[in-house]
Design a protein around this motif. Structure first.
Motif, PDB file in Angstrom:
ATOM      1  N   PHE A 198      11.452  -7.396  -3.592  1.00  0.00           N
ATOM      2  CA  PHE A 198      10.269  -6.702  -4.102  1.00  0.00           C
ATOM      3  C   PHE A 198      10.712  -5.428  -4.814  1.00  0.00           C
ATOM      4  O   PHE A 198      11.647  -4.766  -4.388  1.00  0.00           O
ATOM      5  CB  PHE A 198       9.298  -6.355  -2.966  1.00  0.00           C
ATOM      6  N   GLN A 199      10.042  -5.119  -5.907  1.00  0.00           N
ATOM      7  CA  GLN A 199      10.305  -3.889  -6.643  1.00  0.00           C
ATOM      8  C   GLN A 199       9.236  -2.877  -6.242  1.00  0.00           C
ATOM      9  O   GLN A 199       8.039  -3.167  -6.362  1.00  0.00           O
ATOM     10  CB  GLN A 199      10.248  -4.164  -8.150  1.00  0.00           C
ATOM     11  N   VAL A 200       9.644  -1.724  -5.749  1.00  0.00           N
ATOM     12  CA  VAL A 200       8.706  -0.682  -5.353  1.00  0.00           C
ATOM     13  C   VAL A 200       8.711   0.391  -6.442  1.00  0.00           C
ATOM     14  O   VAL A 200       9.740   1.002  -6.720  1.00  0.00           O
ATOM     15  CB  VAL A 200       9.062  -0.079  -3.978  1.00  0.00           C
ATOM     16  N   ILE A 201       7.551   0.596  -7.048  1.00  0.00           N
ATOM     17  CA  ILE A 201       7.404   1.500  -8.191  1.00  0.00           C
ATOM     18  C   ILE A 201       6.516   2.673  -7.766  1.00  0.00           C
ATOM     19  O   ILE A 201       5.373   2.472  -7.363  1.00  0.00           O
ATOM     20  CB  ILE A 201       6.749   0.761  -9.384  1.00  0.00           C
ATOM     21  N   ILE A 202       7.060   3.875  -7.860  1.00  0.00           N
ATOM     22  CA  ILE A 202       6.296   5.072  -7.508  1.00  0.00           C
ATOM     23  C   ILE A 202       5.665   5.613  -8.795  1.00  0.00           C
ATOM     24  O   ILE A 202       6.266   6.408  -9.513  1.00  0.00           O
ATOM     25  CB  ILE A 202       7.186   6.155  -6.853  1.00  0.00           C
ATOM     26  N   GLU A 203       4.485   5.135  -9.072  1.00  0.00           N
ATOM     27  CA  GLU A 203       3.688   5.614 -10.211  1.00  0.00           C
ATOM     28  C   GLU A 203       2.276   5.082 -10.059  1.00  0.00           C
ATOM     29  O   GLU A 203       2.013   4.262  -9.173  1.00  0.00           O
ATOM     30  CB  GLU A 203       4.305   5.209 -11.556  1.00  0.00           C
ATOM     31  N   LEU A 204       1.384   5.539 -10.931  1.00  0.00           N
ATOM     32  CA  LEU A 204      -0.009   5.098 -10.842  1.00  0.00           C
ATOM     33  C   LEU A 204      -0.091   3.584 -10.946  1.00  0.00           C
ATOM     34  O   LEU A 204       0.461   2.995 -11.875  1.00  0.00           O
ATOM     35  CB  LEU A 204      -0.845   5.729 -11.964  1.00  0.00           C
ATOM     36  N   PRO A 205      -0.761   2.935  -9.978  1.00  0.00           N
ATOM     37  CA  PRO A 205      -0.931   1.485 -10.057  1.00  0.00           C
ATOM     38  C   PRO A 205      -1.810   1.100 -11.254  1.00  0.00           C
ATOM     39  O   PRO A 205      -2.630   1.904 -11.706  1.00  0.00           O
ATOM     40  CB  PRO A 205      -1.643   1.134  -8.751  1.00  0.00           C
ATOM     41  N   PRO A 206      -1.653  -0.123 -11.757  1.00  0.00           N
ATOM     42  CA  PRO A 206      -2.474  -0.557 -12.885  1.00  0.00           C
ATOM     43  C   PRO A 206      -3.973  -0.639 -12.558  1.00  0.00           C
ATOM     44  O   PRO A 206      -4.794  -0.651 -13.461  1.00  0.00           O
ATOM     45  CB  PRO A 206      -1.934  -1.940 -13.237  1.00  0.00           C
ATOM     46  N   LYS A 207      -4.329  -0.693 -11.278  1.00  0.00           N
ATOM     47  CA  LYS A 207      -5.740  -0.704 -10.879  1.00  0.00           C
ATOM     48  C   LYS A 207      -6.164   0.723 -10.578  1.00  0.00           C
ATOM     49  O   LYS A 207      -5.624   1.371  -9.678  1.00  0.00           O
ATOM     50  CB  LYS A 207      -5.935  -1.584  -9.648  1.00  0.00           C
ATOM     51  N   ARG A 208      -7.103   1.205 -11.328  1.00  0.00           N
ATOM     52  CA  ARG A 208      -7.562   2.587 -11.199  1.00  0.00           C
ATOM     53  C   ARG A 208      -8.064   2.882  -9.783  1.00  0.00           C
ATOM     54  O   ARG A 208      -8.800   2.106  -9.196  1.00  0.00           O
ATOM     55  CB  ARG A 208      -8.680   2.830 -12.210  1.00  0.00           C
ATOM     56  N   GLY A 209      -7.627   4.011  -9.244  1.00  0.00           N
ATOM     57  CA  GLY A 209      -8.088   4.469  -7.939  1.00  0.00           C
ATOM     58  C   GLY A 209      -7.321   3.907  -6.756  1.00  0.00           C
ATOM     59  O   GLY A 209      -7.575   4.292  -5.627  1.00  0.00           O
ATOM     60  N   ALA A 210      -6.383   3.004  -6.993  1.00  0.00           N
ATOM     61  CA  ALA A 210      -5.632   2.399  -5.884  1.00  0.00           C
ATOM     62  C   ALA A 210      -4.525   3.329  -5.410  1.00  0.00           C
ATOM     63  O   ALA A 210      -3.875   3.994  -6.209  1.00  0.00           O
ATOM     64  CB  ALA A 210      -5.044   1.065  -6.327  1.00  0.00           C
ATOM     65  N   TYR A 211      -4.319   3.359  -4.108  1.00  0.00           N
ATOM     66  CA  TYR A 211      -3.187   4.097  -3.536  1.00  0.00           C
ATOM     67  C   TYR A 211      -1.933   3.239  -3.582  1.00  0.00           C
ATOM     68  O   TYR A 211      -0.833   3.737  -3.724  1.00  0.00           O
ATOM     69  CB  TYR A 211      -3.469   4.510  -2.094  1.00  0.00           C
ATOM     70  N   GLY A 212      -2.108   1.948  -3.400  1.00  0.00           N
ATOM     71  CA  GLY A 212      -1.007   0.998  -3.459  1.00  0.00           C
ATOM     72  C   GLY A 212      -1.520  -0.314  -4.015  1.00  0.00           C
ATOM     73  O   GLY A 212      -2.717  -0.604  -3.932  1.00  0.00           O
ATOM     74  N   LEU A 213      -0.613  -1.098  -4.586  1.00  0.00           N
ATOM     75  CA  LEU A 213      -1.019  -2.371  -5.176  1.00  0.00           C
ATOM     76  C   LEU A 213       0.176  -3.304  -5.210  1.00  0.00           C
ATOM     77  O   LEU A 213       1.279  -2.896  -5.580  1.00  0.00           O
ATOM     78  CB  LEU A 213      -1.536  -2.151  -6.608  1.00  0.00           C
ATOM     79  N   LEU A 214      -0.049  -4.546  -4.821  1.00  0.00           N
ATOM     80  CA  LEU A 214       0.995  -5.565  -4.873  1.00  0.00           C
ATOM     81  C   LEU A 214       0.626  -6.574  -5.947  1.00  0.00           C
ATOM     82  O   LEU A 214      -0.494  -7.084  -5.972  1.00  0.00           O
ATOM     83  CB  LEU A 214       1.130  -6.290  -3.534  1.00  0.00           C
ATOM     84  N   GLU A 215       1.568  -6.838  -6.835  1.00  0.00           N
ATOM     85  CA  GLU A 215       1.420  -7.911  -7.813  1.00  0.00           C
ATOM     86  C   GLU A 215       2.312  -9.044  -7.313  1.00  0.00           C
ATOM     87  O   GLU A 215       3.541  -8.959  -7.374  1.00  0.00           O
ATOM     88  CB  GLU A 215       1.863  -7.444  -9.207  1.00  0.00           C
ATOM     89  N   GLU A 216       1.672 -10.084  -6.780  1.00  0.00           N
ATOM     90  CA  GLU A 216       2.424 -11.126  -6.080  1.00  0.00           C
ATOM     91  C   GLU A 216       3.316 -11.956  -6.989  1.00  0.00           C
ATOM     92  O   GLU A 216       4.415 -12.340  -6.579  1.00  0.00           O
ATOM     93  CB  GLU A 216       1.478 -12.032  -5.275  1.00  0.00           C
ATOM     94  N   THR A 217       2.898 -12.245  -8.225  1.00  0.00           N
ATOM     95  CA  THR A 217       3.694 -13.128  -9.084  1.00  0.00           C
ATOM     96  C   THR A 217       5.049 -12.542  -9.449  1.00  0.00           C
ATOM     97  O   THR A 217       6.027 -13.270  -9.563  1.00  0.00           O
ATOM     98  CB  THR A 217       2.931 -13.497 -10.375  1.00  0.00           C
ATOM     99  N   HIS A 218       5.122 -11.233  -9.640  1.00  0.00           N
ATOM    100  CA  HIS A 218       6.385 -10.589 -10.015  1.00  0.00           C
ATOM    101  C   HIS A 218       6.984  -9.775  -8.866  1.00  0.00           C
ATOM    102  O   HIS A 218       7.976  -9.068  -9.069  1.00  0.00           O
ATOM    103  CB  HIS A 218       6.190  -9.696 -11.243  1.00  0.00           C
ATOM    104  N   LYS A 219       6.346  -9.849  -7.693  1.00  0.00           N
ATOM    105  CA  LYS A 219       6.819  -9.134  -6.499  1.00  0.00           C
ATOM    106  C   LYS A 219       7.014  -7.635  -6.774  1.00  0.00           C
ATOM    107  O   LYS A 219       8.034  -7.055  -6.448  1.00  0.00           O
ATOM    108  CB  LYS A 219       8.094  -9.777  -5.962  1.00  0.00           C
ATOM    109  N   ARG A 220       5.985  -7.043  -7.398  1.00  0.00           N
ATOM    110  CA  ARG A 220       6.004  -5.602  -7.681  1.00  0.00           C
ATOM    111  C   ARG A 220       4.968  -4.898  -6.808  1.00  0.00           C
ATOM    112  O   ARG A 220       3.846  -5.379  -6.672  1.00  0.00           O
ATOM    113  CB  ARG A 220       5.690  -5.338  -9.145  1.00  0.00           C
ATOM    114  N   ILE A 221       5.385  -3.768  -6.271  1.00  0.00           N
ATOM    115  CA  ILE A 221       4.494  -2.936  -5.466  1.00  0.00           C
ATOM    116  C   ILE A 221       4.438  -1.561  -6.102  1.00  0.00           C
ATOM    117  O   ILE A 221       5.470  -0.913  -6.290  1.00  0.00           O
ATOM    118  CB  ILE A 221       5.003  -2.832  -4.014  1.00  0.00           C
TER     119      ILE A 221
END
Length: 145
Positions: free
Chosen positions: A35-58
């Motif tokens: 999994f890739q953990v990215i410390i930046e604003l998630p693509p979904k506005r207002g989210a504290y955290g977000l997982l994109e399952e197809t590319h295993k990005r958090i």
């Protein structure tokens, strides 16, 4: 002049919240499982955290460190990562025998899709346990080997 600038810069750097040791350990575990953990604003506005399952990005919103909920947010997303591993790339519930605290109920009940509610219920259940960090690590090791 330059001395004042350096002192001011050091002061400002000392004010930036740093991730907790558990956050770093969990981030490393997630990365070890692909999994890739990215410390930046998630693509979904207002989210504290977000997982994109197809590319295993958090994504982890940097504001969580200021709010002192960085580790809890990553624990929540780690449960979703374990759910993706258990579903072999498709997110599915783990069938955990733990319940979230009542305070967390509104956070997962806001989802209208029942499947999403179940996924979020598990993530909030783990996140709100006293041993949440150890439980998240265990779930990753169990499902993402």
């Amino acid at each position: 002049m330059i001395e004042a600038f350096l002192l001011n810069s050091l002061f400002l750097l000392s004010q930036v919240p740093t991730p907790e040791r558990q956050f770093i350990d969990l981030k490393n575990q997630l990365e070890n499982f692909g999994f890739q953990v990215i410390i930046e604003l998630p693509p979904k506005r207002g989210a504290y955290g977000l997982l994109e399952e197809t590319h295993k990005r958090i994504w982890i919103n940097p504001v969580v460190f200021e709010l002192h909920i960085g580790t809890q947010t990553l624990i929540h997303e780690a449960v979703h990562a374990a759910q993706v591993c258990a579903g072999k790339g498709k997110i599915r519930t783990l069938g955990l025998d733990v319940q979230p605290i009542n305070y967390a109920r509104p956070f997962f009940m806001r989802y209208t899709d029942v499947h999403r509610q179940d996924l979020e219920r598990e993530a909030y259940a783990v996140q709100t346990q006293p041993n949440s960090f150890a439980l998240a690590i265990s779930l990753l090791q169990q499902h993402c080997k």
